[in-house]
Design a protein around this motif. Sequence first.
Motif, mmCIF file in Angstrom:
data_model
loop_
_atom_site.group_PDB
_atom_site.id
_atom_site.type_symbol
_atom_site.label_atom_id
_atom_site.label_comp_id
_atom_site.label_asym_id
_atom_site.label_seq_id
_atom_site.Cartn_x
_atom_site.Cartn_y
_atom_site.Cartn_z
ATOM 1 N N UNK A 1 0.823 -1.215 0.000
ATOM 2 C CA UNK A 1 0.000 0.000 0.000
ATOM 3 C C UNK A 1 0.855 1.262 0.000
ATOM 4 N N UNK A 2 2.011 1.202 0.676
ATOM 5 C CA UNK A 2 2.865 2.394 0.714
ATOM 6 C C UNK A 2 4.031 2.254 -0.272
ATOM 7 N N UNK A 3 4.078 1.124 -1.005
ATOM 8 C CA UNK A 3 5.032 0.884 -2.095
ATOM 9 C C UNK A 3 6.490 0.962 -1.628
ATOM 10 N N UNK A 4 6.763 0.230 -0.561
ATOM 11 C CA UNK A 4 8.121 0.126 -0.010
ATOM 12 C C UNK A 4 8.557 -1.326 -0.040
ATOM 13 N N UNK A 5 9.821 -1.560 -0.420
ATOM 14 C CA UNK A 5 10.361 -2.921 -0.455
ATOM 15 C C UNK A 5 11.561 -3.122 0.459
ATOM 16 N N UNK A 6 12.182 -2.022 0.904
ATOM 17 C CA UNK A 6 13.458 -2.097 1.602
ATOM 18 C C UNK A 6 13.326 -1.599 3.036
ATOM 19 N N UNK A 7 13.892 -2.362 3.973
ATOM 20 C CA UNK A 7 13.965 -1.920 5.363
ATOM 21 C C UNK A 7 15.433 -1.936 5.793
ATOM 22 N N UNK A 8 15.779 -1.180 6.850
ATOM 23 C CA UNK A 8 14.904 -0.316 7.650
ATOM 24 C C UNK A 8 14.426 0.887 6.851
ATOM 25 N N UNK A 9 13.218 1.308 7.197
ATOM 26 C CA UNK A 9 12.639 2.491 6.573
ATOM 27 C C UNK A 9 11.731 3.160 7.595
ATOM 28 N N UNK A 10 11.514 4.445 7.418
ATOM 29 C CA UNK A 10 10.570 5.123 8.305
ATOM 30 C C UNK A 10 9.992 6.348 7.627
ATOM 31 N N UNK A 11 8.870 6.799 8.171
ATOM 32 C CA UNK A 11 8.196 8.021 7.746
ATOM 33 C C UNK A 11 7.931 8.837 8.999
ATOM 34 N N UNK A 12 8.292 10.097 8.992
ATOM 35 C CA UNK A 12 8.039 10.966 10.141
ATOM 36 C C UNK A 12 6.886 11.885 9.769
ATOM 37 N N UNK A 13 5.818 11.825 10.559
ATOM 38 C CA UNK A 13 4.589 12.562 10.262
ATOM 39 C C UNK A 13 4.391 13.693 11.254
ATOM 40 N N UNK A 14 3.773 14.787 10.781
ATOM 41 C CA UNK A 14 3.396 15.848 11.722
ATOM 42 C C UNK A 14 2.069 15.490 12.381
ATOM 43 N N UNK A 15 1.527 16.391 13.144
ATOM 44 C CA UNK A 15 0.312 16.086 13.904
ATOM 45 C C UNK A 15 -0.904 15.861 13.016
ATOM 46 N N UNK A 16 -0.814 16.270 11.739
ATOM 47 C CA UNK A 16 -1.909 16.044 10.799
ATOM 48 C C UNK A 16 -1.701 14.810 9.930
ATOM 49 N N UNK A 17 -0.619 14.084 10.176
ATOM 50 C CA UNK A 17 -0.357 12.879 9.393
ATOM 51 C C UNK A 17 0.352 13.136 8.080
ATOM 52 N N UNK A 18 0.906 14.331 7.893
ATOM 53 C CA UNK A 18 1.643 14.661 6.672
ATOM 54 C C UNK A 18 3.110 14.269 6.850
ATOM 55 N N UNK A 19 3.686 13.644 5.828
ATOM 56 C CA UNK A 19 5.083 13.212 5.890
ATOM 57 C C UNK A 19 5.993 14.437 5.791
ATOM 58 N N UNK A 20 6.796 14.663 6.835
ATOM 59 C CA UNK A 20 7.719 15.799 6.826
ATOM 60 C C UNK A 20 9.160 15.347 6.589
ATOM 61 N N UNK A 21 9.422 14.056 6.755
ATOM 62 C CA UNK A 21 10.754 13.502 6.497
ATOM 63 C C UNK A 21 10.608 11.989 6.406
ATOM 64 N N UNK A 22 11.636 11.339 5.883
ATOM 65 C CA UNK A 22 11.572 9.881 5.765
ATOM 66 C C UNK A 22 12.981 9.306 5.706
ATOM 67 N N UNK A 23 13.076 8.066 6.130
ATOM 68 C CA UNK A 23 14.330 7.311 6.063
ATOM 69 C C UNK A 23 15.486 8.053 6.722
ATOM 70 N N UNK A 24 15.183 8.681 7.858
ATOM 71 C CA UNK A 24 16.233 9.235 8.709
ATOM 72 C C UNK A 24 16.553 8.224 9.791
ATOM 73 N N UNK A 25 17.834 8.029 10.049
ATOM 74 C CA UNK A 25 18.236 7.031 11.034
ATOM 75 C C UNK A 25 19.352 7.585 11.907
ATOM 76 N N UNK A 26 19.579 6.911 13.039
ATOM 77 C CA UNK A 26 20.679 7.284 13.909
ATOM 78 C C UNK A 26 20.586 8.726 14.370
#
Length: 395
Positions: A357-382
């Motif tokens: 549904x989110x069209x991702x195949x590779x991990x680790x992965x992440x999505x950082x959402x604001x309070x409204x559920x909008x993606x403000x960043x992604x695949x940030x680690x460490x």
Amino acid sequence: MSTTPLKIITSIILLVLSLTACNSPAAISGTLAGLEKENTKIYLIQPETLQQVAASYLGKVIDSAIVNADGSFEFQNLPTTKEPVLLELAVQPTNKAGNYLNSDNPNKANYMPIVWQSGESFLITARFNEFQKTFTIENPSDLNSALLAVRDIKAKAYQTYLADKHWNVEDGDELMAKEHATLQYKSALMEFADSTPYLLPALVALRWVSPENDYERVPEFLVNQCAKWKEKEADHPWVKQLCKKSEPTNLPVLIGDKFPDIQFPLLSKDTVYIKDVLGKKLTIIDLWASWCAPCRLENRKVLVPLYNEYHDQGLQIVAYALESDEAAWKAAATRDGADGWLQSSDLQGDDAPFLKKIRVRTIPANFILDSNGVVIAKNLHGQDLMNLVKGSFEK
């Protein structure tokens, strides 16, 4: 039997034309130094689609030339087109097919893209074993100067971030270090593509970002390139192919998108929708697995400290595990201290419907959402992830 004056004149004209053709300079010629054997061949390749650019075995070989003992070679069989066309010259150090392209190491790459137009003549020099690295054109056009520039950018980025690096990919920290270095290398090429005014050099840079044609980690780059060139050269077939590839249904959820309100089956056997569990300030959607070494390190070193410090201030973490064994999933979450936040899985392993549904195949992965559920960043680690979260709560 007499010969008429008309026949004599015709014969003279044909002879002159023949001699002129024989003495005319080749459209593409040059000298290759450092030959390892006689009768080395150099090939002229024409990519017919965007995907074929910088891709092995896909471009069409339109001519080949034997490199003479003195290193000289020449081509005459060029496309008949008024528009600039991207071609690739390749030397073959082994018994590979003519359209084999080595993109693994810029220092050893056996090919170089050029832009050619009818009526132009190219004089080229290069070394056999360092063909792309040493490739030069006498008095290059602006388009070819741009290609030489992006070649140099690629070589410098490779030397800075990837050359002579040996990561133990079974070690979570080293695997993430490798991914970070690879992204830095790609970023240099993406910056060139975003800034150049020339379409074909930009598309070469785009293909050098991923000769494997995998842009899962940098989908926003594809979208930006489509927007840029659709405005300038919408009718170019490669621009149309680029924009087709950058359609939302072909890419992971993008920065700026609202994250889909998907139902999560939790480890607790409950189900929740994303919109019902959003943090008051930030939500991290974390994709992990019990068998993923860098994911496990991220749990212990990054997510646990962040959750403990900021959960009461409005940080939420929703983890989705690529698991087929519930016991292994639960044990890993407990061992890492990751059972303090919401844990979800469909227990279908890599075939997880959530990933589709989110069209991702590779991990680790992440999505950082604001309070409204909008993606403000992604695949940030460490440290990058820690800095973003701390900055959001402490500003």
